[in-house]
Design a protein around this motif. Structure first.
Motif, mmCIF file in Angstrom:
data_model
loop_
_atom_site.group_PDB
_atom_site.id
_atom_site.type_symbol
_atom_site.label_atom_id
_atom_site.label_comp_id
_atom_site.label_asym_id
_atom_site.label_seq_id
_atom_site.Cartn_x
_atom_site.Cartn_y
_atom_site.Cartn_z
ATOM 1 N N PHE A 108 4.815 -45.605 -11.271
ATOM 2 C CA PHE A 108 4.280 -46.029 -9.985
ATOM 3 C C PHE A 108 5.344 -46.759 -9.168
ATOM 4 O O PHE A 108 5.537 -46.480 -7.981
ATOM 5 C CB PHE A 108 3.053 -46.924 -10.186
ATOM 6 N N MET A 109 6.030 -47.719 -9.791
ATOM 7 C CA MET A 109 7.055 -48.498 -9.093
ATOM 8 C C MET A 109 8.218 -47.606 -8.635
ATOM 9 O O MET A 109 8.691 -47.736 -7.497
ATOM 10 C CB MET A 109 7.580 -49.626 -9.989
ATOM 11 N N LEU A 110 8.684 -46.725 -9.502
ATOM 12 C CA LEU A 110 9.801 -45.843 -9.137
ATOM 13 C C LEU A 110 9.405 -44.870 -8.036
ATOM 14 O O LEU A 110 10.157 -44.667 -7.070
ATOM 15 C CB LEU A 110 10.293 -45.074 -10.370
ATOM 16 N N CYS A 111 8.237 -44.286 -8.158
ATOM 17 C CA CYS A 111 7.774 -43.327 -7.143
ATOM 18 C C CYS A 111 7.510 -44.028 -5.806
ATOM 19 O O CYS A 111 7.903 -43.531 -4.745
ATOM 20 C CB CYS A 111 6.513 -42.632 -7.653
ATOM 21 N N GLY A 112 6.854 -45.182 -5.863
ATOM 22 C CA GLY A 112 6.589 -45.949 -4.641
ATOM 23 C C GLY A 112 7.865 -46.428 -3.975
ATOM 24 O O GLY A 112 8.011 -46.363 -2.753
ATOM 25 N N GLY A 113 8.809 -46.905 -4.786
ATOM 26 C CA GLY A 113 10.099 -47.358 -4.242
ATOM 27 C C GLY A 113 10.873 -46.229 -3.589
ATOM 28 O O GLY A 113 11.453 -46.391 -2.510
ATOM 29 N N ALA A 114 10.885 -45.076 -4.244
ATOM 30 C CA ALA A 114 11.577 -43.918 -3.667
ATOM 31 C C ALA A 114 10.875 -43.453 -2.389
ATOM 32 O O ALA A 114 11.522 -43.131 -1.390
ATOM 33 C CB ALA A 114 11.639 -42.780 -4.683
ATOM 34 N N GLY A 115 9.556 -43.445 -2.413
ATOM 35 C CA GLY A 115 8.800 -43.050 -1.217
ATOM 36 C C GLY A 115 9.024 -44.011 -0.068
ATOM 37 O O GLY A 115 9.171 -43.602 1.083
ATOM 38 N N ALA A 116 9.059 -45.306 -0.364
ATOM 39 C CA ALA A 116 9.305 -46.303 0.683
ATOM 40 C C ALA A 116 10.719 -46.167 1.235
ATOM 41 O O ALA A 116 10.961 -46.461 2.410
ATOM 42 C CB ALA A 116 9.082 -47.708 0.129
ATOM 43 N N TRP A 127 13.685 -42.979 -14.601
ATOM 44 C CA TRP A 127 12.492 -42.129 -14.652
ATOM 45 C C TRP A 127 12.506 -41.271 -15.930
ATOM 46 O O TRP A 127 11.508 -41.151 -16.606
ATOM 47 C CB TRP A 127 12.458 -41.245 -13.418
ATOM 48 N N HIS A 128 13.654 -40.686 -16.231
ATOM 49 C CA HIS A 128 13.750 -39.807 -17.386
ATOM 50 C C HIS A 128 13.721 -40.577 -18.711
ATOM 51 O O HIS A 128 13.426 -40.008 -19.747
ATOM 52 C CB HIS A 128 14.997 -38.930 -17.292
ATOM 53 N N LEU A 129 14.037 -41.859 -18.669
ATOM 54 C CA LEU A 129 13.957 -42.678 -19.870
ATOM 55 C C LEU A 129 12.514 -43.015 -20.226
ATOM 56 O O LEU A 129 12.205 -43.291 -21.387
ATOM 57 C CB LEU A 129 14.779 -43.962 -19.703
ATOM 58 N N PHE A 130 11.624 -43.041 -19.236
ATOM 59 C CA PHE A 130 10.213 -43.326 -19.489
ATOM 60 C C PHE A 130 9.515 -42.026 -19.693
ATOM 61 O O PHE A 130 8.573 -41.639 -19.841
ATOM 62 C CB PHE A 130 9.581 -44.110 -18.326
#
Length: 166
Positions: A72-80, A163-166
């Protein structure tokens, strides 16, 4: 507005490169690129934070925060960051346009509409003045924006690895 030192300049005042530079430098969005580093980064952080208002709900729909907080944090940060990139591209294109107009030995202008374009060759003194402005005022802004793009690219790469580590 600064008037050209050449009295026989046929270019309308609002189309003279020096006046375009002064107008851009004082406009609300473009002056942010001229701030000191701390204020500049603060403005970018505000834009990124406000972009979360759109990116956050979209990321939450894809990755519920209570289950996939990292995604969620990675996707939201990238989207922002998309909103931030759009603002930065607009800043870069505006400053690059003025830089190009100031560096050019000729100025294309329109007297009354799109159909009557003319070209004026700058006298050497005007060309030298304009190129000094580019060297000392605009090039540092363009380098700052390029550095910002490089930083964002680095964050995207880092985010992809995480992302790929999770």
């Amino acid at each position: 507005m600064i008037r050209s030192s050449v009295s026989n300049c046929p270019v309308p005042t609002d189309q003279q490169p020096l006046n375009e530079y002064e107008e851009l430098k004082s406009s609300w969005l473009f002056r942010d690129a001229t701030l000191d580093w701390r204020k500049y980064i603060t403005k970018l952080a505000w834009i990124w934070g406000l972009s979360w208002l759109i990116a956050g709900p979209i990321a939450a729909a894809s990755f519920p925060p209570h289950k996939y907080i990292a995604h969620f944090m990675l996707c939201g940060g990238a989207g922002a960051s998309v909103g931030l990139v759009l603002i930065l591209v607009r800043l870069y294109l505006g400053w690059f346009y003025v830089c190009d107009r100031l560096c050019s030995p000729t100025v294309f202008y329109e007297e009354s509409g799109w159909y009557d374009g003319q070209t004026w060759t700058k006298p050497q003194e005007v060309l030298n003045r304009d190129r000094l402005i580019v060297s000392y005022e605009i090039k540092p802004i363009l380098r700052r924006l390029q550095f910002t793009f490089a930083g964002l690219a680095g964050m995207y790469v880092t985010g992809t690895i995480v992302w790929h580590l999770f």
